[in-house]
Write an enzyme that holds these catalytic residues in place. Structure first.
Site, PDB file in Angstrom:
ATOM      1  CB  CYS A  55       6.656  -1.088  -1.381  1.00 13.20           C
ATOM      2  SG  CYS A  55       5.062  -0.845  -2.186  1.00 13.20           S
ATOM      3  CB  CYS A  59       3.384   5.884   0.034  1.00  8.50           C
ATOM      4  SG  CYS A  59       2.397   4.801  -1.016  1.00  8.50           S
ATOM      5  CB  CYS A  62       5.326   4.144   3.106  1.00  7.06           C
ATOM      6  SG  CYS A  62       5.345   2.394   3.568  1.00  7.06           S
ATOM      7  CB  CYS A 101      -4.370  -6.784  10.060  1.00  6.04           C
ATOM      8  SG  CYS A 101      -5.876  -6.343  10.889  1.00  6.04           S
ATOM      9  CB  CYS A 133      -7.858  -7.962   8.307  1.00  8.10           C
ATOM     10  SG  CYS A 133      -7.625  -6.372   7.493  1.00  8.10           S
ATOM     11  CB  CYS A 193     -10.451  -2.229   6.626  1.00 11.64           C
ATOM     12  SG  CYS A 193      -9.355  -1.350   7.766  1.00 11.64           S
ATOM     13  NE  ARG A 265      -9.706  -1.512  12.167  1.00 12.79           N
ATOM     14  CZ  ARG A 265     -10.210  -2.591  12.761  1.00 12.79           C
ATOM     15  NH1 ARG A 265      -9.561  -3.174  13.751  1.00 12.79           N
ATOM     16  NH2 ARG A 265     -11.362  -3.086  12.369  1.00 12.79           N
TER      17      ARG A 265
HETATM   18  N1  SAM Z   1       1.005  -1.737   0.460  1.00 10.08           N
HETATM   19  C1  SAM Z   1      -0.311  -1.809   0.910  1.00 10.08           C
HETATM   20  C2  SAM Z   1      -1.080  -0.531   0.676  1.00 10.08           C
HETATM   21  O1  SAM Z   1      -0.509   0.538   0.582  1.00 10.08           O
HETATM   22  O2  SAM Z   1      -2.322  -0.625   0.601  1.00 10.08           O
HETATM   23  C3  SAM Z   1      -0.467  -2.232   2.348  1.00 10.08           C
HETATM   24  C4  SAM Z   1       0.452  -1.752   3.438  1.00 10.08           C
HETATM   25  S1  SAM Z   1       0.488  -0.009   3.766  1.00 10.08           S
HETATM   26  C5  SAM Z   1       1.855   0.096   4.865  1.00 10.08           C
HETATM   27  C6  SAM Z   1      -0.972   0.300   4.766  1.00 10.08           C
HETATM   28  C7  SAM Z   1      -1.212   1.696   5.276  1.00 10.08           C
HETATM   29  O3  SAM Z   1      -0.342   2.000   6.349  1.00 10.08           O
HETATM   30  C8  SAM Z   1      -1.008   2.851   4.317  1.00 10.08           C
HETATM   31  O4  SAM Z   1      -2.062   3.018   3.445  1.00 10.08           O
HETATM   32  C9  SAM Z   1      -0.881   4.041   5.267  1.00 10.08           C
HETATM   33  O5  SAM Z   1      -2.151   4.621   5.489  1.00 10.08           O
HETATM   34  C10 SAM Z   1      -0.351   3.398   6.558  1.00 10.08           C
HETATM   35  N2  SAM Z   1       1.011   3.876   6.861  1.00 10.08           N
HETATM   36  C11 SAM Z   1       2.158   3.522   6.245  1.00 10.08           C
HETATM   37  N3  SAM Z   1       3.221   4.179   6.761  1.00 10.08           N
HETATM   38  C12 SAM Z   1       2.738   4.975   7.745  1.00 10.08           C
HETATM   39  C13 SAM Z   1       3.346   5.913   8.636  1.00 10.08           C
HETATM   40  N4  SAM Z   1       4.639   6.168   8.616  1.00 10.08           N
HETATM   41  N5  SAM Z   1       2.537   6.538   9.516  1.00 10.08           N
HETATM   42  C14 SAM Z   1       1.201   6.295   9.545  1.00 10.08           C
HETATM   43  N6  SAM Z   1       0.582   5.432   8.718  1.00 10.08           N
HETATM   44  C15 SAM Z   1       1.340   4.778   7.821  1.00 10.08           C
HETATM   45 FE1  SF4 Z   2       4.047   0.377  -0.586  1.00  7.04          FE
HETATM   46 FE2  SF4 Z   2       4.126   1.590   1.766  1.00  7.04          FE
HETATM   47 FE3  SF4 Z   2       2.793   2.708  -0.236  1.00  7.04          FE
HETATM   48 FE4  SF4 Z   2       1.831   0.433   0.921  1.00  7.04          FE
HETATM   49  S1  SF4 Z   2       2.067   2.436   1.862  1.00  7.04           S
HETATM   50  S2  SF4 Z   2       1.983   0.907  -1.278  1.00  7.04           S
HETATM   51  S3  SF4 Z   2       3.799  -0.580   1.440  1.00  7.04           S
HETATM   52  S4  SF4 Z   2       5.022   2.334  -0.174  1.00  7.04           S
END
Ligand code: SAM
Ligand code: SF4
Ligand code: DTB
Length: 318
Positions: A55, A59, A62, A101, A133, A193, A265
């Site tokens: 990606c 973040c 992530c 989802c 979703c 959501c 949730r």
């Molecule tokens: N890329 C898209 C986005 O960011 O909207 C969708 C997937 S992203 C993985 C969805 C959510 O997963 C993120 O907004 C974050 O809140 C949560 N998430 C990701 N990594 C995480 C982690 N290590 N621990 C807890 N929540 C996590």
């Molecule tokens: Fe990409 Fe992870 Fe951020 Fe979603 S949370 S935008 S998958 S880096």
């Protein structure tokens, strides 16, 4: 006296709720919960990563960000085929899930063959009588409208944290970008959501601010996922300590009180809670959990253990 649905919360009020004595907080949250939701019920939602890794967003929490890929070793996988996704949805349905989802590690939706494929996945899940979703990053109004036409029930896009703390977590997309995406989803008639993560080093004030912003949207999100950080090795947050489960209980209860009609949730991080802490979260107002052995890339609770917990608590799946 009936509880009012409010859209004028202040940070101070949210913080006061978050920090009140635990028994008072649980009592108030459970009262609101029973006023607005069917007693003793929980929704089971299953997750599938339909496009994993690489990606472009940064973040810090992530595991799927390309920015941390060297350290996490996470490989890019192509977007799954529709039939394979529907096969997984069938397995989830047979196991008892009612919502499915699908998540893609995209910065945003791009028109083209891949988006057409996601639209077909949504139609397929809909035809199976499950609530579809998706979470695909940012999107524009036309794309949201197309997903709505395909039968999409909900779009997940989290605010993640307060606008103030957000800048320390993500630099490649702004808080306003996220709010704009939520607007498109709402305008398309898809349910929203949106929630966030605790345990990233934020303060209680940051937590209160995030809930304040969600609860002051013109319409409350129909679903608010509360995630506890899953610290993944190789991410900049891989070494952070797991939060005290009571902080999750407090966050759930505060979300429940501020957004009475919303489905709260209990999301990532549930695996590190024992049965009793999970039950406290359910008592505090959570009425949905992610169900199935995997979240997107990390492990989730064992499904048999979840079924046992649901039975022990005398809950019905709704
Ligand atoms: N890329 C898209 C986005 O960011 O909207 C969708 C997937 S992203 C993985 C969805 C959510 O997963 C993120 O907004 C974050 O809140 C949560 N998430 C990701 N990594 C995480 C982690 N290590 N621990 C807890 N929540 C996590
Ligand atoms: Fe990409 Fe992870 Fe951020 Fe979603 S949370 S935008 S998958 S880096
Ligand atoms: C949400 O708020 N939590 C889910 C869902 N929305 C998409 C994702 C949690 C991901 C946890 C880390 C992983 O498994 O990769």
């Amino acid at each position: 006296m009936a509880t009012l649905i409010r859209h004028d919360w202040t940070t101070e009020e949210a913080l006061e709720i978050l920090e009140m004595p635990l028994m008072d907080l649980l009592y108030q949250a459970q009262g609101v919960h029973r006023e607005f939701h069917e007693d003793n019920t929980v929704q089971l939602a299953s997750l599938l990563s339909i496009k994993t890794g690489a990606c472009p967003e940064d973040c810090k929490y992530c595991p799927q960000s390309a920015h941390h890929a060297k350290k996490t070793g996470m490989k890019k996988e192509p977007l799954m085929q529709v039939d394979d996704v529907l096969e997984k949805a069938k397995v989830a349905k047979d196991a008892g899930a009612t919502r499915f989802c699908m998540g893609a590690a995209w910065k945003q939706v791009r028109d083209g063959e891949e988006f057409d494929r996601v639209v077909d996945m949504v139609k397929g899940v809909c035809d199976m009588d499950m609530e579809p979703c998706v979470t695909l990053g940012m999107l524009n109004q036309e794309q949201a409208d197309r997903l709505a036409d395909a039968g999409l029930k909900a779009y997940n896009h989290n605010l993640d944290t307060s606008p103030e703390f957000y800048k320390k977590i993500i630099s490649t997309r702004t808080y306003q970008d996220r709010l704009d995406t939520l607007d498109c989803v709402r305008n398309a008639g898809i349910t929203v959501c949106s929630g966030g993560i605790i345990g990233m080093g934020e303060t209680n004030k940051d937590r209160a601010r995030m809930l304040e912003i969600l609860a002051n949207l013109e319409v409350h999100p129909e679903s608010v996922p509360i995630n506890a950080l899953v610290p993944v090795e190789g991410t900049p947050m891989g070494d952070l300590e797991k939060i005290d489960p009571m902080e999750l209980v407090r966050m759930v209860a505060t979300a429940r009180i501020m957004m009475p009609e919303t489905r709260v949730r209990l999301s990532a991080g549930r695996e590190s809670l024992n049965r009793e802490a999970q039950i406290l979260c359910l008592m505090a107002g959570a009425n949905s959990i992610f169900y199935g052995e995997k979240l997107l890339t990390t492990a989730n609770n064992d499904t048999l253990a979840d079924k046992q917990m649901i039975a022990d608590a005398g809950l019905k799946v709704a």
